[in-house]
Design a protein around this motif. Structure first.
Motif, PDB file in Angstrom:
ATOM      1  N   VAL A   1       0.842  -1.202   0.000  1.00 56.03           N
ATOM      2  CA  VAL A   1       0.000   0.000   0.000  1.00 56.03           C
ATOM      3  C   VAL A   1       0.875   1.250   0.000  1.00 56.03           C
ATOM      4  CG1 VAL A   1      -1.590   1.348   1.407  1.00 56.03           C
ATOM      5  CG2 VAL A   1      -1.989  -1.097   1.065  1.00 56.03           C
ATOM      6  N   ILE A   2       1.890   1.279   0.885  1.00 55.10           N
ATOM      7  CA  ILE A   2       2.731   2.478   0.980  1.00 55.10           C
ATOM      8  C   ILE A   2       3.567   2.663  -0.297  1.00 55.10           C
ATOM      9  CG2 ILE A   2       4.588   3.578   2.264  1.00 55.10           C
ATOM     10  CD1 ILE A   2       3.580   2.046   4.726  1.00 55.10           C
TER      11      ILE A   2
ATOM     12  N   GLY B   1       3.255   1.222  -3.225  1.00 53.70           N
ATOM     13  CA  GLY B   1       2.445   1.343  -4.424  1.00 53.70           C
ATOM     14  C   GLY B   1       1.853   2.734  -4.567  1.00 53.70           C
ATOM     15  N   ALA B   2       1.381   3.301  -3.431  1.00 56.30           N
ATOM     16  CA  ALA B   2       0.819   4.652  -3.480  1.00 56.30           C
ATOM     17  C   ALA B   2       1.882   5.645  -3.920  1.00 56.30           C
ATOM     18  CB  ALA B   2       0.263   5.032  -2.111  1.00 56.30           C
ATOM     19  N   LEU B   3       3.086   5.485  -3.375  1.00 56.72           N
ATOM     20  CA  LEU B   3       4.184   6.380  -3.747  1.00 56.72           C
ATOM     21  C   LEU B   3       4.466   6.271  -5.245  1.00 56.72           C
ATOM     22  CD1 LEU B   3       6.348   8.312  -2.830  1.00 56.72           C
ATOM     23  CD2 LEU B   3       7.796   6.376  -2.248  1.00 56.72           C
ATOM     24  N   ALA B   4       4.532   5.029  -5.753  1.00 61.17           N
ATOM     25  CA  ALA B   4       4.820   4.831  -7.173  1.00 61.17           C
ATOM     26  C   ALA B   4       3.722   5.440  -8.041  1.00 61.17           C
ATOM     27  CB  ALA B   4       4.972   3.341  -7.473  1.00 61.17           C
ATOM     28  N   LEU B   5       2.455   5.271  -7.627  1.00 60.38           N
ATOM     29  CA  LEU B   5       1.357   5.791  -8.437  1.00 60.38           C
ATOM     30  C   LEU B   5       1.355   7.314  -8.475  1.00 60.38           C
ATOM     31  CD1 LEU B   5      -1.601   3.393  -7.651  1.00 60.38           C
ATOM     32  CD2 LEU B   5      -0.571   3.853  -9.876  1.00 60.38           C
ATOM     33  N   THR B   6       1.697   7.955  -7.342  1.00 58.26           N
ATOM     34  CA  THR B   6       1.744   9.414  -7.378  1.00 58.26           C
ATOM     35  C   THR B   6       2.883   9.903  -8.268  1.00 58.26           C
ATOM     36  OG1 THR B   6       3.055   9.368  -5.375  1.00 58.26           O
ATOM     37  CG2 THR B   6       0.726   9.796  -5.099  1.00 58.26           C
ATOM     38  N   LEU B   7       3.916   9.074  -8.422  1.00 57.38           N
ATOM     39  CA  LEU B   7       5.036   9.481  -9.263  1.00 57.38           C
ATOM     40  C   LEU B   7       4.776   9.232 -10.744  1.00 57.38           C
ATOM     41  CD1 LEU B   7       8.071   8.100  -7.238  1.00 57.38           C
ATOM     42  CD2 LEU B   7       7.562  10.492  -7.705  1.00 57.38           C
ATOM     43  N   ALA B   8       3.734   8.422 -11.050  1.00 54.24           N
ATOM     44  CA  ALA B   8       3.541   7.966 -12.429  1.00 54.24           C
ATOM     45  C   ALA B   8       3.529   9.096 -13.459  1.00 54.24           C
ATOM     46  CB  ALA B   8       2.268   7.133 -12.520  1.00 54.24           C
ATOM     47  N   PRO B   9       2.769  10.213 -13.237  1.00 51.98           N
ATOM     48  CA  PRO B   9       2.780  11.275 -14.257  1.00 51.98           C
ATOM     49  C   PRO B   9       4.177  11.864 -14.465  1.00 51.98           C
ATOM     50  CG  PRO B   9       0.993  11.589 -12.692  1.00 51.98           C
ATOM     51  CD  PRO B   9       1.858  10.503 -12.139  1.00 51.98           C
ATOM     52  N   SER B  10       4.923  12.048 -13.361  1.00 49.50           N
ATOM     53  CA  SER B  10       6.273  12.593 -13.493  1.00 49.50           C
ATOM     54  C   SER B  10       7.165  11.640 -14.266  1.00 49.50           C
ATOM     55  CB  SER B  10       6.889  12.847 -12.120  1.00 49.50           C
ATOM     56  OG  SER B  10       5.965  13.467 -11.279  1.00 49.50           O
ATOM     57  N   LEU B  11       7.024  10.338 -14.000  1.00 47.93           N
ATOM     58  CA  LEU B  11       7.835   9.358 -14.726  1.00 47.93           C
ATOM     59  C   LEU B  11       7.488   9.375 -16.211  1.00 47.93           C
ATOM     60  CD1 LEU B  11       7.852   6.351 -12.233  1.00 47.93           C
ATOM     61  CD2 LEU B  11       9.748   7.841 -12.833  1.00 47.93           C
ATOM     62  N   ASN B  12       6.207   9.578 -16.527  1.00 48.22           N
ATOM     63  CA  ASN B  12       5.826   9.714 -17.933  1.00 48.22           C
ATOM     64  C   ASN B  12       6.583  10.854 -18.587  1.00 48.22           C
ATOM     65  OD1 ASN B  12       4.031   7.661 -17.948  1.00 48.22           O
ATOM     66  ND2 ASN B  12       2.209   8.940 -17.644  1.00 48.22           N
ATOM     67  N   ALA B  13       6.643  11.990 -17.888  1.00 53.04           N
ATOM     68  CA  ALA B  13       7.309  13.156 -18.459  1.00 53.04           C
ATOM     69  C   ALA B  13       8.806  12.909 -18.602  1.00 53.04           C
ATOM     70  CB  ALA B  13       7.054  14.380 -17.575  1.00 53.04           C
ATOM     71  N   LEU B  14       9.393  12.225 -17.601  1.00 49.74           N
ATOM     72  CA  LEU B  14      10.837  11.982 -17.650  1.00 49.74           C
ATOM     73  C   LEU B  14      11.200  10.966 -18.723  1.00 49.74           C
ATOM     74  CD1 LEU B  14      12.226  11.933 -14.022  1.00 49.74           C
ATOM     75  CD2 LEU B  14      12.791  13.458 -15.891  1.00 49.74           C
TER      76      LEU B  14
ATOM     77  N   MET C   1      12.624   0.407  -3.171  1.00 51.82           N
ATOM     78  CA  MET C   1      13.212  -0.146  -1.951  1.00 51.82           C
ATOM     79  C   MET C   1      12.134  -0.760  -1.059  1.00 51.82           C
ATOM     80  SD  MET C   1      15.356   2.243   0.597  1.00 51.82           S
ATOM     81  CE  MET C   1      14.757   2.130   2.257  1.00 51.82           C
ATOM     82  N   ILE C   2      11.016  -0.045  -0.893  1.00 58.79           N
ATOM     83  CA  ILE C   2       9.946  -0.563  -0.037  1.00 58.79           C
ATOM     84  C   ILE C   2       9.325  -1.821  -0.660  1.00 58.79           C
ATOM     85  CG2 ILE C   2       7.661  -0.045   0.900  1.00 58.79           C
ATOM     86  CD1 ILE C   2       8.547   2.897   1.036  1.00 58.79           C
ATOM     87  N   LEU C   3       9.028  -1.742  -1.965  1.00 57.80           N
ATOM     88  CA  LEU C   3       8.328  -2.857  -2.615  1.00 57.80           C
ATOM     89  C   LEU C   3       9.214  -4.090  -2.708  1.00 57.80           C
ATOM     90  CD1 LEU C   3       6.678  -0.778  -5.472  1.00 57.80           C
ATOM     91  CD2 LEU C   3       5.465  -1.938  -3.636  1.00 57.80           C
ATOM     92  N   ALA C   4      10.431  -3.913  -3.254  1.00 55.25           N
ATOM     93  CA  ALA C   4      11.298  -5.078  -3.459  1.00 55.25           C
ATOM     94  C   ALA C   4      11.846  -5.593  -2.130  1.00 55.25           C
ATOM     95  CB  ALA C   4      12.452  -4.706  -4.391  1.00 55.25           C
ATOM     96  N   GLY C   5      12.147  -4.674  -1.204  1.00 58.75           N
ATOM     97  CA  GLY C   5      12.665  -5.090   0.098  1.00 58.75           C
ATOM     98  C   GLY C   5      11.656  -5.947   0.843  1.00 58.75           C
ATOM     99  N   ALA C   6      10.392  -5.513   0.856  1.00 62.06           N
ATOM    100  CA  ALA C   6       9.372  -6.294   1.562  1.00 62.06           C
ATOM    101  C   ALA C   6       9.116  -7.617   0.856  1.00 62.06           C
ATOM    102  CB  ALA C   6       8.074  -5.485   1.650  1.00 62.06           C
TER     103      ALA C   6
END
Lengths: 344, 340
Positions: free
Chosen positions: B209-210, B212-225, B251-256
């Motif tokens: 949840v933590i 994934g939420a972080l990754a989803l909020t970054l998604a538009p920025s990653l699109n631009a980059l 780190m959070i996703l793969a570490g867990a």
């Protein structure tokens, strides 16, 4: 005209170019290998002084215990280590030259894992002895080599790196297959295979030395004879063809010889990383010669493996250090150092 | 181009529908299949008319439900981590397993267990985060991850080197540590989902949840980059900050995922490619869809692992490697390994 740093030796109709620095490096490596060998023969549960080691080697009647320990236990182990190290070093030099890449060693390309798959299949499914296991390893190593080469051969980008990436992929799959085979087998065979997989010099007898020695005797000269052609191949296929080299045949012969050396080495000790990767590179740095370091690579490989064996025996805190894992640890670090150096 | 993107986005609902349907079917199969096959009516009875004395009901509720949940959650974590890594590095081969992130987490977890005698997953998940973060940072700098579009192979080689070192180190620690460590980690180090229990499921769920939420909020920025660092800057983004946050989510996703199920490779590679084939390159759809597909993949691997060497079991991580390796080779052969 004789190139800088080289000398010419004429014997009747034959002539030979040689390089004083290469010869000196070779001599030094031989001396180091000899010293390591003496230390290794003396070490163990029963320590032997150097003169008793020599007496044991000569097979003196007065010191029966030293003779037995040296000739039956420690000498086969030592010779296995030296031959395997030399085979891996020479094979690594050939692979790196063919892939034109400092990282193109048989471990990175996945050949070593393929040989391991053959050996484990033999041990687990057919309960083979040392000789059949060695043959299975050779066959599987060759098969993996051809698969990787064929897959890397298509059009597309990546160049020499394609070979390495495909090798990484094949190596990963075969590692999985190896584990599966070990789960499938009975507990005894799985144990034997597990020990074999960790790469070990423990309990090597003369029956291990024999095949490895014969393979080296047959295949090392093939690489030595082809070394000059390989060096020309590094300049590119077109130039090499222009200089009168049969590119396809040279490459095929060298690959076959190198794969054969690697497979037999793997069959004798289990997979040992790092030697084929670093041996030739270190040799090249020592000799500062532009040639393909087949012989010096072999000597460096032998020295490296003997040194790793010594390290495992004097390890502090009674650590268990199987030789394959020790070299794997060092090899990965070395790979990263190579990457860092490319920045400059 | 706009129409192409719009078309791809319109296909996203179809992807979600297929993914959800596959998940449901696979979950049912994973309840039924195993060393002790359980017919589906009995599975249904385990939920509808639970009898605590019935062995089969116990197996379904105590063993197979947590196992299926863990497979879906761990798979989702790996799929999202893989998508983020491929977006950040613009490298089609980036993936937590291949780049040594999972190896770093495994190393830290094993060291923690050997040094401090940890046994609970809630304890060593922290070591997983730490190890994944350190290994990820090391590989990113060594492989110059942010310029990986220019030299995609370098990042892979750095990851391969790191994986070799960490793998050998994990084996050495397990060999030299006490028997209880060997027993705890023998199955785990191959990436097995067997017998992890509900604690692992909850740990992974919170991390998913933590992260994934972080990754989803970054998604538009990653699109631009995705159009390049300078273009991203011109669009008003802070590339460094986005990379940093993206690495945190990996780190959070793969570490867990590694702490709960062991190091599992290739799932994070395959799922984003499958999702991309459905929706195109938009990370806003790519992230959830990869998570869904990756969960299905890991669950499939787990089911295959129970069948293929019956009556023994093959760890899901190993099945994933055997099936994922050929896909890796396919990607190497197919893509011109330039920019994603």
């Amino acid at each position: 005209m004789i190139p800088a740093g080289q000398r010419l030796l004429r014997l009747g109709g034959c002539s030979l170019l040689w390089r004083p620095r290469t010869l000196a490096v070779g001599a030094v490596l031989l001396v180091v290998a000899g010293a390591l060998a003496l230390a290794l023969l003396g070490m163990g549960t029963i320590r032997l002084t150097p003169d008793r080691v020599l007496a044991g080697l000569m097979g003196s009647e007065d010191d029966g215990m030293a003779t037995r320990i040296v000739r039956l236990l420690r000498l086969p182990r030592l010779l296995t280590a030296a031959i395997v190290g030399a085979s891996l070093g020479a094979a690594g030099a050939a692979f790196q030259s063919i892939s034109r890449n400092a990282l193109g060693s048989p471990d990175v390309i996945g050949f070593t894992t393929g040989a391991a798959t053959g050996a484990i299949t033999g041990i687990v499914l057919f309960q083979t002895g040392p000789t059949e296991t060695a043959l299975a390893a050779v066959g599987a190593g060759l098969l993996t080599a051809f698969t990787v080469l064929a897959l890397a051969r298509q059009r597309g980008a990546g160049g020499g790196y394609r070979l390495i990436l495909i090798g990484i992929g094949c190596g990963a799959v075969l590692t999985g297959v190896n584990t599966m085979l070990m789960v499938k087998g009975g507990i005894d065979q799985a144990m034997a295979a597990q020990i074999w997989l960790a790469g070990s010099l423990t309990g090597r007898s003369w029956s291990h030395v024999g095949p490895a020695f014969v393979a080296m005797l047959l295949l090392l000269p093939v690489l030595v004879v082809n070394a000059r052609r390989l060096a020309l191949l590094e300049m590119g296929t077109d130039i090499a063809t222009g200089l009168g080299i049969h590119v396809g045949r040279t490459r095929m012969v060298a690959v076959l010889a190198a794969v054969g050396l690697t497979s037999v080495a793997t069959a004798s000790t289990g997979p040992i990383a790092f030697i084929a990767l670093a041996g030739p590179q270190i040799a090249r740095r020592l000799t500062r010669a532009p040639e393909v370091p087949i012989l010096t690579g072999a000597l460096t490989g032998a020295v490296l493996l003997l040194a790793a064996d010594l390290l495992g025996q004097v390890a502090p805190f009674r650590l268990t250090l199987p030789i394959g894992l020790t070299t794997g640890l060092l090899g990965g670090l070395y790979l990263m150092v190579v990457l860092l150096q490319r920045d400059r | 181009m706009t129409t192409g993107l719009a078309l791809a986005r319109s296909r996203a609902p179809l992807g979600y529908a297929v993914g959800l349907a596959a998940t449901v079917l696979l979950v049912l199969a994973s309840f039924a299949v195993g060393s002790r096959p359980i017919p589906l009516p009995e599975v249904a009875a385990a939920f509808a008319a639970y009898q605590p004395g019935n062995d089969l009901h116990l197996i379904v509720r105590e063993l197979r439900v947590p196992r299926a949940l863990l497979a879906i959650l761990v798979g989702a974590g790996l799929g999202m981590a893989g998508t983020v890594m491929q977006a950040v590095t613009r490298n089609p081969l980036a993936e937590p397993g291949l780049l040594g992130v999972n190896g770093g987490a495994a190393m830290a977890v094993v060291l923690g267990a050997a040094a401090f005698g940890l046994t609970a997953v809630t304890q060593f998940v922290w070591f997983g985060f730490l190890g994944a973060g350190l290994a990820g940072a090391a590989v990113f700098f060594l492989g110059r991850g942010h310029q990986s579009g220019a030299d995609p192979v370098r990042l892979l080689l750095a990851g391969a080197g790191l994986s070799i070192v960490l793998g050998a180190a994990v084996s050495l620690v397990i060999l030299n540590a006490g028997l209880e460590v060997l027993d705890t980690f023998r199955g785990w180090s191959a990436g097995s989902l067997e017998g992890r229990g509900m604690a692992a499921v909850w740990t992974m769920a919170v991390a998913l949840v933590i992260g994934g939420a972080l990754a989803l909020t970054l998604a538009p920025s990653l699109n631009a980059l995705a159009m390049g660092e300078s273009m991203g800057r011109a669009l008003g983004l802070h590339p460094q900050r986005i990379w940093g946050l993206a690495c945190l989510s990996v780190m959070i996703l793969a570490g867990a995922a590694t702490a709960t199920a062991g190091p599992i490779g290739f799932v994070g590679l395959v799922a984003p490619h499958m999702a991309r084939a459905v929706t195109g390159p938009d990370n806003r759809d790519l992230l959830p869809l990869s998570a869904l597909f990756a969960g299905c993949l890991l669950l499939t691997a787990d089911i295959i692992g129970r069948v293929i060497v019956a009556p023994d079991e093959l760890a899901a991580g190993i099945v994933a490697t055997i099936l994922g390796g050929p896909f890796f080779i396919y990607v190497v052969r197919r893509f011109r390994l330039a920019r994603l």
